[in-house]
Scaffold this active site. Structure first.
Site, short mmCIF file in Angstrom:
data_model
loop_
_atom_site.label_atom_id
_atom_site.label_comp_id
_atom_site.label_asym_id
_atom_site.label_seq_id
_atom_site.Cartn_x
_atom_site.Cartn_y
_atom_site.Cartn_z
N ARG A 1 39.65 53.30 68.43
CA ARG A 1 38.43 53.96 67.94
C ARG A 1 37.37 53.81 69.03
O ARG A 1 36.97 52.69 69.36
CB ARG A 1 37.98 53.32 66.63
N LYS B 1 31.29 46.91 72.28
CA LYS B 1 30.83 45.86 71.38
C LYS B 1 30.34 44.63 72.13
O LYS B 1 30.60 44.45 73.32
CB LYS B 1 31.93 45.49 70.39
#
Length: 296
Positions: free
Chosen positions: A272, A238
């Protein structure tokens, strides 16, 4: 490697009821990401054909994934909108390919739409619903999850993927206190509707600045203590990693491993990830630090 060790800092073993079968989790679970879309922020995760999905799932299973998360709607700011019908079409393709190669692995569906969640569970055999909006974008989601009797991942986000970047003022409570406060009532409401298995996702990268993401990670134990429920951490590749370092998502694997390792040490129950082999190795090395895993 055995999964019997429970001597993890901050980690509490948990179980999930998957269609009447109890899944016992005695160490952090690695959830592999499968994106049945072409506009996810990380190009390496795109899987738009049945063959691509089958190949990616087969690889993830071989690398030790405990769960698979399938999404067909990109939550990246600026991504194209997708109709519910198109989202369901993509998911049907992906789930058929996935179940052909991994019929028994637990699968969560990444959607904020109740109609898509129902189709995924009733028609496609999905086990868990993963909602980035925490029930805020579809008023029917909580009722649907309660009716389906499936575990629910409740993520924190403000607004929607188009507006969330402007909603980062967390006032006097700060980001961690606000995340707890804003999810608290929803957790209790859903619990009172009969949903026993609620997983908390603090929503890294969603309506948080880079600094707020790191503040939230640093105080992750506060969320596990506040809710007493399994916590999911999703920071894979991210912008909180690559932007402050001047990198790209493709360059961000080392940073991803570092942050997910920190999350597991702080009690995350599920990570995740796009990169399963690296996450499993990190998890397994941490397990070697457990007193119960070391020969004396």
């Amino acid at each position: 490697m055995s999964d019997k060790s429970t001597n993890w800092p901050g980690f509490t073993p948990f179980s999930l009821n998957l269609h009447g079968q109890l899944l016992e989790c005695r160490r952090p679970q690695v959830m592999g990401i499968v994106n049945a879309t072409t506009d996810s922020f990380y190009e390496g995760s795109h899987n738009v054909s049945r063959e691509e999905v089958a190949s990616r799932v087969s690889q993830m299973v071989a690398q030790g994934a405990d769960m698979i998360d399938v999404g067909a709607y990109s939550s990246r700011p600026g991504a194209d909108d997708v109709t519910p019908q198109e989202e369901i079409r993509r998911l049907r393709m992906a789930m058929k390919a996935l179940r052909d190669v991994a019929p028994n692995i637990p699968v969560s569906i990444d959607t904020f739409r109740a109609s898509v969640a129902r189709a995924a569970v009733e028609e496609m055999g999905a086990d868990i619903i993963n909602d980035i909006s925490g029930g805020e974008l579809d008023p029917e989601m909580f009722t649907t999850v309660a009716d389906l009797k499936v575990p629910y991942i409740m993520m924190h986000m403000r607004g929607n993927p188009s507006t969330m970047t402007s909603l980062t003022d967390y006032g006097e409570h700060g980001v961690t206190g606000s995340v707890i406060n804003e999810l608290w009532d929803r957790v209790h409401r859903l619990s009172h509707m009969g949903v026993a298995d609620i997983i908390i996702d603090p929503g890294f990268g969603f309506a948080k600045s880079v600094e707020q993401n790191y503040r939230l990670l640093d105080s992750l134990e506060a969320l596990t203590e506040a809710f007493g429920r399994p916590l999911l951490a999703g920071m894979s590749r991210k912008s909180m990693i690559y932007r402050p370092l001047g990198l790209t998502p493709s360059d961000s694997l080392p940073g991803t491993i570092t942050l997910h390792t920190v999350a597991m040490l702080k009690g995350a129950a599920i990570i995740r990830v796009h990169d399963v082999a690296e996450a499993v190795q990190s998890r397994d090395v941490l397990q070697l630090l457990s007193a119960k895993s070391i020969d004396k």
